[in-house]
Design an enzyme around this catalytic site. Structure first.
Site, mmCIF file in Angstrom:
data_model
loop_
_atom_site.group_PDB
_atom_site.id
_atom_site.type_symbol
_atom_site.label_atom_id
_atom_site.label_comp_id
_atom_site.label_asym_id
_atom_site.label_seq_id
_atom_site.Cartn_x
_atom_site.Cartn_y
_atom_site.Cartn_z
ATOM 1 N N CYS A 1 29.431 29.723 39.854
ATOM 2 C CA CYS A 1 30.222 29.956 41.058
ATOM 3 C C CYS A 1 29.652 31.167 41.790
ATOM 4 C CB CYS A 1 31.664 30.236 40.685
ATOM 5 S SG CYS A 1 32.334 29.001 39.560
ATOM 6 N N ARG B 1 41.585 44.973 25.769
ATOM 7 C CA ARG B 1 42.072 45.881 26.808
ATOM 8 C C ARG B 1 43.578 46.031 26.763
ATOM 9 N NH1 ARG B 1 39.658 45.140 32.532
ATOM 10 N NH2 ARG B 1 38.140 46.432 31.460
ATOM 11 N N TYR B 2 44.279 44.927 26.507
ATOM 12 C CA TYR B 2 45.744 44.965 26.471
ATOM 13 C C TYR B 2 46.190 44.972 25.015
ATOM 14 C CZ TYR B 2 44.967 43.453 31.278
ATOM 15 O OH TYR B 2 44.535 43.359 32.564
ATOM 16 N N CYS C 1 27.576 28.278 31.963
ATOM 17 C CA CYS C 1 28.641 27.591 32.699
ATOM 18 C C CYS C 1 28.072 26.284 33.232
ATOM 19 C CB CYS C 1 29.121 28.413 33.890
ATOM 20 S SG CYS C 1 29.977 29.915 33.396
ATOM 21 N N ARG D 1 46.588 41.296 23.112
ATOM 22 C CA ARG D 1 45.681 40.162 23.286
ATOM 23 C C ARG D 1 44.243 40.636 23.466
ATOM 24 N NH1 ARG D 1 48.253 40.331 29.134
ATOM 25 N NH2 ARG D 1 49.270 42.106 28.244
ATOM 26 N N LYS E 1 45.138 44.075 35.270
ATOM 27 C CA LYS E 1 45.776 43.220 36.277
ATOM 28 C C LYS E 1 47.075 43.840 36.788
ATOM 29 C CE LYS E 1 44.010 38.996 34.164
ATOM 30 N NZ LYS E 1 43.478 39.552 32.891
ATOM 31 N N ASP F 1 42.938 42.645 39.879
ATOM 32 C CA ASP F 1 42.376 43.223 38.666
ATOM 33 C C ASP F 1 41.763 44.545 39.127
ATOM 34 O OD1 ASP F 1 41.723 43.465 35.994
ATOM 35 O OD2 ASP F 1 41.095 41.369 35.826
ATOM 36 N N ARG G 1 31.443 37.895 36.852
ATOM 37 C CA ARG G 1 30.349 38.310 35.961
ATOM 38 C C ARG G 1 29.052 37.635 36.363
ATOM 39 N NH1 ARG G 1 34.202 37.180 31.011
ATOM 40 N NH2 ARG G 1 35.843 38.631 31.581
ATOM 41 N N CYS H 1 31.585 34.499 41.191
ATOM 42 C CA CYS H 1 31.919 34.888 39.822
ATOM 43 C C CYS H 1 31.940 36.403 39.612
ATOM 44 C CB CYS H 1 30.931 34.276 38.833
ATOM 45 S SG CYS H 1 31.310 34.707 37.125
ATOM 46 N N ASP I 1 37.355 40.231 42.951
ATOM 47 C CA ASP I 1 36.929 41.503 42.350
ATOM 48 C C ASP I 1 35.818 42.176 43.166
ATOM 49 O OD1 ASP I 1 38.707 41.407 40.208
ATOM 50 O OD2 ASP I 1 37.365 40.151 39.023
HETATM 51 C C1 LIG Z 1 42.961 38.777 31.996
HETATM 52 C C2 LIG Z 1 42.673 39.311 30.696
HETATM 53 C C3 LIG Z 1 43.514 39.032 29.614
HETATM 54 C C4 LIG Z 1 44.713 38.128 29.708
HETATM 55 O O1 LIG Z 1 45.691 38.607 30.572
HETATM 56 P P1 LIG Z 1 47.027 37.775 30.810
HETATM 57 O O2 LIG Z 1 47.718 38.540 31.880
HETATM 58 O O3 LIG Z 1 47.778 37.765 29.516
HETATM 59 O O4 LIG Z 1 46.642 36.399 31.214
HETATM 60 C C5 LIG Z 1 43.194 39.593 28.404
HETATM 61 N N1 LIG Z 1 42.128 40.407 28.259
HETATM 62 C C6 LIG Z 1 41.323 40.693 29.290
HETATM 63 C C7 LIG Z 1 40.180 41.602 29.074
HETATM 64 C C8 LIG Z 1 41.559 40.157 30.548
HETATM 65 O O5 LIG Z 1 40.745 40.430 31.568
HETATM 66 S S1 SF4 Z 2 33.816 31.840 37.704
HETATM 67 FE FE1 SF4 Z 2 31.979 32.564 36.573
HETATM 68 S S2 SF4 Z 2 32.480 32.274 34.435
HETATM 69 FE FE2 SF4 Z 2 33.945 31.018 35.606
HETATM 70 S S3 SF4 Z 2 32.975 29.015 35.713
HETATM 71 FE FE3 SF4 Z 2 32.373 30.090 37.550
HETATM 72 S S4 SF4 Z 2 30.404 31.045 37.011
HETATM 73 FE FE4 SF4 Z 2 31.376 30.449 35.085
#
Ligand SMILES: *Cc1c(COP(=O)(O)O)cnc(C)c1O
Ligand code: SF4
Length: 439
Positions: free
Chosen positions: A141, A124-125, A137, A128, A349, A342, A146, A144, A305
């Site tokens: 949580c 996305r960025y 997991c 990275r 973010k 986000d 996802r 979460c 989120d």
């Molecule tokens: C959060 C995230 C990152 C990392 O973001 P940083 O601001 O560098 O910590 C990279 N890719 C995705 C898809 C993310 O959601």
């Molecule tokens: S927030 Fe979601 S991905 Fe992270 S540890 Fe908890 S259940 Fe797993």
């Protein structure tokens, strides 16, 4: 640290940690991460047995069907009170409220599935990318992002998908930072995780590796010396974890953090702001103070989120701003996270701060500090010639409040009851001519 995407690996029928509820713990079993994984609490009945209370109701049971539950005995042992006033209980135990979604919630609010050029890789960025290594997991949580994917039986990235990801990264040398995420990568066997790390490390353009894991919080015994020793070979490697509440800071989690920090791994923390759990300035202060003692740097504080099943955890954006307002000035800078949203629609973010810029002019920017003291910051002289004339013309019109600061007539405007004023009035009696005039 998030659960998996649907486009991963062919589902395997094998659960790497089949539960065997009859095993009873002795001390060495309790501190064995595999024992903890095998003996996770998977339903409300077992939880009631574990806690020695009664509390299940129908809607809770339905919620646990929609979004599976799994709690390590270790994490369940942190529950101080078996009801929804307890932060650990709230993060781990399904509640009926998960079934009621507001119209704003979605399955994939961050539109991650759209940013997957190869299955298992989110790009996305620019510099990275994030790899989803597993959907498993230690604990699921309740908040979460996802959670729709939680507990899917897709054990880990296949060799074929890993090869495709490697290919993509090799053809996109602009990616310098690769985040190993999930699910939780530390639920993988050490050998499998090492294979993934070694594969990504072999790509020359990848400069740093990051791992997102919540096992430091939910399964700290996973951080064995063997694991720390293995990780140590893949530097520069950073780890982000996910503490949300001071009640999660224990002797076990402290040992886990030390082990990783001693292996030279910089540790960061990503909290999620959750209603009734940590949406309180003093709770957040205590958490952040504890984290820096463990050598964990608070990195992000996330706005919750807009994901299905979490409406009851959401706070207003103003709550996060209030917390940030409280932390600044009271806490070491290294203990203060960045509050980020986000953004929906895959916006990524976005940091959100209280306003510190109060006003501006060509010559001065008016800032305010945490105490509410207004201070004029002068811009470089080259920009200020014409505006200086204006200031002289208006000299007889009083100090001019904020405009007085913006125009350079006044340097500071401070409420009487601040440390700033006390500090400077002390100075004034000590030195004859103070350099800063209080107005
Ligand atoms: C959060 C995230 C990152 C990392 O973001 P940083 O601001 O560098 O910590 C990279 N890719 C995705 C898809 C993310 O959601
Ligand atoms: S927030 Fe979601 S991905 Fe992270 S540890 Fe908890 S259940 Fe797993």
């Amino acid at each position: 640290m998030q659960t998996s995407s649907s486009s991963l690996e062919t589902p395997s029928q094998e659960d790497p940690f089949p539960s065997s509820p009859k095993e009873s713990p002795d001390i060495s079993a309790w501190s064995n991460w595999r024992w903890q994984m095998r003996n996770r609490i998977r339903n409300l009945n077992d939880l009631q047995t574990f806690l020695g209370t009664r509390m299940a109701c129908l809607s809770q049971a339905m919620a646990s069907k929609k979004f599976p539950m799994a709690i390590t005995p270790y994490y369940a042992s942190l529950i101080a009170q078996a009801d929804f006033t307890d932060p650990i209980f709230q993060m781990a135990v399904p509640q009926g409220k998960e079934l009621f979604d507001s119209i704003h919630l979605q399955q994939d609010p961050l539109h991650e599935d759209n940013d997957m050029p190869v299955p298992g890789l989110i790009h996305r960025y620019p510099d990275r990318a994030l790899i989803i290594t597993t959907s498993s997991c230690a604990m699921y949580c309740r908040h979460c992002t996802r959670k729709r994917k939680a507990g899917e039986k897709r054990p880990h990235l296949s060799e074929i998908h890993l090869a495709k990801i490697k290919d993509y990264l090799e053809n996109h040398s602009e990616i310098r930072d690769v985040i190993i995420s999930g699910g939780d990568p530390f639920t993988l066997e050490t050998g499998i995780l090492e294979h993934i790390l070694a594969t990504i490390r072999s790509i020359p353009s990848v400069e740093i590796l990051r791992i997102g894991t919540r096992t430091l919080v939910t399964l700290p015994m996973r951080i064995t010396s063997r694991l720390a020793h293995m990780l140590h070979r893949y530097h520069p490697l950073w780890i982000n974890t996910h503490f949300n509440h001071p009640q999660e800071i224990t002797k076990e989690s402290s040992i886990a953090c030390s082990r990783l920090a001693d292996a030279g791994i910089p540790l960061g923390n990503q909290s999620v702001l959750l209603r009734g759990i940590n949406d309180n300035p003093q709770v957040m202060e205590k958490l952040c103070r504890s984290l820096i003692r463990l050598r964990v740097r608070p990195y992000y504080l996330f706005q919750c989120d807009l994901v299905n099943g979490v409406e009851h955890f959401r706070t207003s954006l103003s709550k996060g701003i209030e917390i940030m307002e409280y932390l600044r000035g009271r806490l070491s800078g290294i203990a203060i996270p960045t509050f980020v949203v986000d953004a929906p629609q895959g916006g990524g973010k976005i940091p959100v701060l209280p306003n510190y810029i109060v006003s501006t002019s060509p010559t001065h920017t008016v800032l305010r500090n945490y105490e509410g003291v207004f201070i004029a910051y002068p811009e470089p002289m080259s920009t200020s010639v014409t505006d200086k004339v204006l200031i002289h013309e208006n000299r007889d019109q009083g100090l001019g409040g904020i405009w007085g600061l913006a125009s350079g007539r006044t340097r500071i405007l401070a409420p009487a009851d601040t440390n700033h004023v006390r500090r400077f009035s002390r100075k004034r009696t000590e030195i004859a001519a103070p350099s800063t005039r209080l107005s």
